[in-house]
Design an enzyme around this catalytic site. Structure first.
Site, PDB file in Angstrom:
ATOM      1  N   HIS A 181      37.458  42.371  38.754  1.00  0.00           N
ATOM      2  CA  HIS A 181      38.256  41.211  39.141  1.00  0.00           C
ATOM      3  C   HIS A 181      39.643  41.588  39.621  1.00  0.00           C
ATOM      4  O   HIS A 181      40.105  41.124  40.658  1.00  0.00           O
ATOM      5  CB  HIS A 181      38.389  40.238  37.967  1.00  0.00           C
ATOM      6  CG  HIS A 181      39.254  39.053  38.289  1.00  0.00           C
ATOM      7  ND1 HIS A 181      40.619  39.040  38.051  1.00  0.00           N
ATOM      8  CD2 HIS A 181      38.956  37.856  38.861  1.00  0.00           C
ATOM      9  CE1 HIS A 181      41.119  37.889  38.470  1.00  0.00           C
ATOM     10  NE2 HIS A 181      40.133  37.149  38.948  1.00  0.00           N
ATOM     11  N   ASP A 241      32.972  40.069  41.269  1.00  0.00           N
ATOM     12  CA  ASP A 241      34.194  40.175  42.067  1.00  0.00           C
ATOM     13  C   ASP A 241      34.220  41.579  42.657  1.00  0.00           C
ATOM     14  O   ASP A 241      33.946  42.554  41.952  1.00  0.00           O
ATOM     15  CB  ASP A 241      35.431  39.971  41.206  1.00  0.00           C
ATOM     16  CG  ASP A 241      35.533  38.559  40.663  1.00  0.00           C
ATOM     17  OD1 ASP A 241      35.416  37.621  41.461  1.00  0.00           O
ATOM     18  OD2 ASP A 241      35.720  38.399  39.435  1.00  0.00           O
ATOM     19  N   GLU A 250      27.926  36.452  38.770  1.00  0.00           N
ATOM     20  CA  GLU A 250      29.002  36.586  39.750  1.00  0.00           C
ATOM     21  C   GLU A 250      29.619  37.978  39.688  1.00  0.00           C
ATOM     22  O   GLU A 250      29.904  38.495  38.608  1.00  0.00           O
ATOM     23  CB  GLU A 250      30.094  35.542  39.491  1.00  0.00           C
ATOM     24  CG  GLU A 250      31.172  35.555  40.567  1.00  0.00           C
ATOM     25  CD  GLU A 250      32.561  35.212  40.050  1.00  0.00           C
ATOM     26  OE1 GLU A 250      33.392  34.786  40.879  1.00  0.00           O
ATOM     27  OE2 GLU A 250      32.836  35.390  38.842  1.00  0.00           O
ATOM     28  N   GLU A 255      32.275  37.737  45.333  1.00  0.00           N
ATOM     29  CA  GLU A 255      33.538  37.342  45.954  1.00  0.00           C
ATOM     30  C   GLU A 255      34.241  38.532  46.575  1.00  0.00           C
ATOM     31  O   GLU A 255      34.405  39.576  45.932  1.00  0.00           O
ATOM     32  CB  GLU A 255      34.463  36.699  44.926  1.00  0.00           C
ATOM     33  CG  GLU A 255      35.815  36.314  45.500  1.00  0.00           C
ATOM     34  CD  GLU A 255      36.770  35.740  44.473  1.00  0.00           C
ATOM     35  OE1 GLU A 255      37.956  35.548  44.820  1.00  0.00           O
ATOM     36  OE2 GLU A 255      36.334  35.481  43.333  1.00  0.00           O
ATOM     37  N   HIS A 287      30.339  33.642  35.135  1.00  0.00           N
ATOM     38  CA  HIS A 287      31.620  34.099  35.679  1.00  0.00           C
ATOM     39  C   HIS A 287      31.940  35.501  35.169  1.00  0.00           C
ATOM     40  O   HIS A 287      32.196  35.693  33.978  1.00  0.00           O
ATOM     41  CB  HIS A 287      32.703  33.103  35.254  1.00  0.00           C
ATOM     42  CG  HIS A 287      34.056  33.393  35.787  1.00  0.00           C
ATOM     43  ND1 HIS A 287      35.128  33.723  34.977  1.00  0.00           N
ATOM     44  CD2 HIS A 287      34.529  33.400  37.062  1.00  0.00           C
ATOM     45  CE1 HIS A 287      36.197  33.900  35.720  1.00  0.00           C
ATOM     46  NE2 HIS A 287      35.866  33.711  36.986  1.00  0.00           N
ATOM     47  N   ARG A 288      31.841  36.497  36.071  1.00  0.00           N
ATOM     48  CA  ARG A 288      32.042  37.910  35.719  1.00  0.00           C
ATOM     49  C   ARG A 288      31.011  38.359  34.674  1.00  0.00           C
ATOM     50  O   ARG A 288      31.291  39.221  33.836  1.00  0.00           O
ATOM     51  CB  ARG A 288      33.460  38.162  35.205  1.00  0.00           C
ATOM     52  CG  ARG A 288      34.558  37.582  36.085  1.00  0.00           C
ATOM     53  CD  ARG A 288      35.941  37.842  35.505  1.00  0.00           C
ATOM     54  NE  ARG A 288      36.934  36.958  36.120  1.00  0.00           N
ATOM     55  CZ  ARG A 288      38.206  36.896  35.775  1.00  0.00           C
ATOM     56  NH1 ARG A 288      38.667  37.681  34.804  1.00  0.00           N
ATOM     57  NH2 ARG A 288      39.037  36.061  36.369  1.00  0.00           N
TER      58      ARG A 288
END
Length: 740
Positions: A97, A84, A82, A176, A55-56
């Site tokens: 993000h 964003d 990942e 994302e 995550h990030r």
């Protein structure tokens, strides 16, 4: 009719049926093909691996969305990194993000007059000057590294190329579209860059968004790309999750729900529609394991290494429990996800630094990787702490229990009891267990119907349970309930079975499924050898002189329900009836607490096939079934021997009721019956009581989830009962003056 001495004579050895399906591609963290799978459960991954999604980047260890964090994630063996995505003023995509630069860069210092520092108001050249790493060193000084100073904000192209280069082609991309409504043309730009970097057709590529509009646009631009619909809690509020998963399956390959949304119904709805489930953001090992027990297909995490470690080694998969606690012994239970050696440490010291007892046991496929170990030589009236781990793993699960007081001591005590979990569409999560745990009881009596083996649930979508794998799956499903795991880990448990551990209204000796149902019941509860040997299950447990709890086995010895009642019809079997009478007669405890899985005066089952003691002839005058002859022997014995303070406690009927009995109609109370439930099954209202044993209702209420609390106060010579709803609110309270 000859009384049976054992549950089933000559039980055959349990056989395991291994189901196999089409081979699946083996990826980074393969799922072992366990012989314990029931073949139909929706609570297991639909791919051959569980994906570790950084995550990030490895954002617990380095500044999020920097090349340093991405490299750290790959070093920790993440399956996916990942990104964003935000868009700059000049139409470039960057990995970030937030919609603003303020939190994770030094934009405030470098551009003090440009608040609120929105990404869309800065060009890529302006953003490239920013320091995106120093903030991390200030915020997390224990994780600070000099190399983080001066880390820059990467572009999407740069991030993709970096991962492809340093991931050796094995690490996937997961990106994302953040706030696509703020950035017109974002989707076109994403697809353009994916084409330019030659990754659009990669097998390990996912695009995700909270925006359905953005995902549908991406689908139009690149029909073969795999899309993940993200969900926050509010997005599913008021929606039928089954209809929602079916609806989105025309464009999505999976869903990314907030971790608290992942419950059995969501898993079933998603997996039935062949949708992957990748919850976010899962940072504690307990949460990781909890979601793995629900069968997720991957997890977003900041702690990449912890999830990788769990997936590469055996681990405790469904919590721990203690049970059948005496003044000097206890049974400890745990389950691993694969074959492993399990170590328990037990101590009066919560740090386990002093006087620690160590026990080990082997978890094997024959018992669905469950283990039960007996611990002896404990001190009376003492709180014990214990922890368990698979020997090759660092992940531990902690629990505690309190031993019973010494034999002749009189100590105040409280217990909780309940049953009926997993029936008629009511499946985890349940609220009652959390409310039970908040009471801090001395122990928990699970009064039967601990599963509904014959009902449809995500674990067994095509009931009834027939193989032992089906029965195991039902227990695992209920253990996904965080409240139940918490209660089991907080206090000792005494578990008894009723009908739905096998099938509705069954009689053990004549039901072919009893073998599998009983085997699974003994695997999944911490049951002493005294109870499990010869499958008798009945036993007496004492809490000093405050209470003797007499646990009955109402299923294993009974005549068929359809048999006409008479002197030869039995529910308990002759030996158990004599044993019960002996326990009642010899008990010098303040309270004689008889745990029965079926009620006395509530007619249950069907007309001409009554399942409880009552024949229900006030409902149907021609009903000759029931077991009233046998209960009359017990009732007469209590009255004739002058046995005081007898409380029969049960669930089974899906409403709450407190009844006092004047069986010989002399105006005095002979014994009481306490009924609670359901915890998680159909809710119904009380009906008419069978009058045979002189019942008088003190309380009756239905149509709500509830549980019971019973306490004994020897100093005041009192006992008391409460019925509480699933939130812990008291609906009924009664204090009884104990008779000497």
């Amino acid at each position: 009719m000859k009384m049976k001495k054992s549950l089933i004579a000559g039980l055959a050895t349990l056989s395991l049926s291994v189901t196999s399906g089409a081979p699946l591609a083996v990826l980074a963290h393969p799922i072992q093909n366990a012989a314990t799978d029931n073949g139909q459960s929706t609570l297991r991954p639909i791919t051959s691996d569980v994906a570790v999604i950084a995550h990030r980047g490895a954002s617990a260890y380095g500044p999020e969305h920097t090349l340093a964090a991405y490299k750290q994630a790959m070093t920790m063996k993440a399956d996916y990194v990942e990104f964003d995505l935000q868009m700059t003023k000049d139409g470039q995509l960057i990995a970030m993000h937030d919609e603003t630069l303020a939190r994770t860069t030094n934009a405030k210092e470098l551009y003090p007059d440009r608040a609120p520092w929105r990404v869309k108001d800065f060009t890529l050249e302006e953003i490239s000057r920013l320091d995106a790493g120093s903030w991390f060193n200030k915020t997390y000084p224990n994780m600070a590294k000099t190399e983080y100073i001066g880390q820059h904000v990467p572009t999407l192209e740069e991030a993709i190329k970096f991962v492809k280069k340093h991931g050796n082609g094995k690490v996937g991309l997961y990106m994302e579209t953040k706030a696509p409504n703020v950035y017109p043309g974002m989707e076109e730009k994403v697809i353009e860059i994916l084409k330019e970097t030659n990754v659009l057709d990669d097998e390990k590529l996912f695009l995700e968004s909270f925006s359905e509009e953005s995902l549908r646009k991406l689908k139009t631009l690149a029909p073969n790309v795999k899309l993940i619909q993200l969900y926050s809690g509010s997005m599913l509020t008021g929606k039928d999750v089954y209809q929602e998963m079916k609806r989105i399956s025309d464009y999505a390959a999976g869903v990314g729900p907030s971790k608290e949304l992942v419950v059995p119904k969501l898993m079933e709805a998603a997996h039935q529609n062949q949708l992957l489930v990748h919850p976010w953001t899962v940072n504690s090992e307990d949460d990781m394991v909890s979601l793995l027990s629900l069968g997720v297909d991957g997890e977003f995490t900041n702690n990449t290494d912890q999830l990788v470690d769990l997936l590469e080694k055996p681990y405790i998969s469904h919590g721990v429990a203690s049970g059948d606690v005496t003044d000097s012994s206890a049974i400890l239970w745990a389950r691993t996800n694969v074959e492993a050696r399990v170590q328990f440490e037990i101590s009066t010291d919560s740090s386990f630094k002093h006087d620690t007892i160590v026990k080990t046991s082997r978890a094997d496929v024959a018992h669905d990787y469950t283990v039960n170990v007996e611990v002896n030589g404990l001190k009376a009236d003492t709180k014990y702490y214990y922890r368990a781990h698979a020997v090759s793993s660092q992940y531990t699960v902690n629990g505690s229990f309190k031993t019973a007081p010494e034999e002749n001591s009189l100590k105040p005590m409280s217990i909780v009891w309940g049953g009926d979990t997993g029936g008629q569409g009511e499946i985890p999560p349940y609220k009652s267990f959390k409310a039970m745990s908040a009471i801090n009881p001395d122990f928990f009596l699970f009064s039967g119907d601990t599963i509904y083996a014959d009902n449809k649930t995500p674990a067994v979508p095509n009931p009834p349970s027939e193989t032992i794998q089906d029965f195991w799956a039902k227990y695992k499903e209920n253990r996904t309930d965080a409240g139940l795991r918490s209660l089991l880990q907080k206090t000792g448990t005494f578990a008894i079975w009723d009908d739905h551990e096998v099938t509705n209204d069954f009689s053990g000796p004549s039901q072919p499924l009893t073998q599998a149902g009983l085997g699974a019941f003994k695997d999944y509860w911490p049951i002493s050898s005294e109870r499990s040997s010869a499958n008798k299950l009945y036993h007496k447990y004492s809490w000093g002189k405050s209470m003797d709890m007499i646990i009955l086995n109402n299923r294993g010895y009974r005549s068929p329900n359809t048999m006409a009642d008479g002197p030869d019809k039995t529910m308990l079997g002759e030996e158990q009836v004599k044993w019960l009478e002996q326990q009642l007669l010899e008990s010098d405890a303040k309270v004689k607490f008889v745990a029965t899985s079926v009620p006395i005066s509530v007619p249950t089952g069907k007309a001409t096939a009554r399942d409880g003691w009552a024949n229900g002839n006030q409902v149907n005058p021609n009903d000759l079934t029931g077991y009233e002859n046998e209960f009359k022997k017990i009732s007469d014995f209590i009255i004739e021997k002058g046995i005081k303070n007898v409380y029969f406690v049960t669930t089974d009927v899906h409403f709450a009721e407190v009844i006092k009995y004047d069986a010989n109609h002399d105006g005095k109370t002979d014994y009481h019956e306490l009924i609670s439930g359901p915890i998680g099954a159909v809710k119904i209202n009380p009906g008419t009581l069978d009058p045979t044993f002189g019942p008088e209702r003190l309380y009756a209420e239905g149509n709500f989830f509830n549980f019971g609390v019973f306490h004994v106060d020897p100093a005041k010579n009192q006992a008391g009962v409460e019925i509480r709803d699933e939130n812990g609110k008291v609906h009924f309270s009664q204090t009884f003056q104990l008779e000497d």
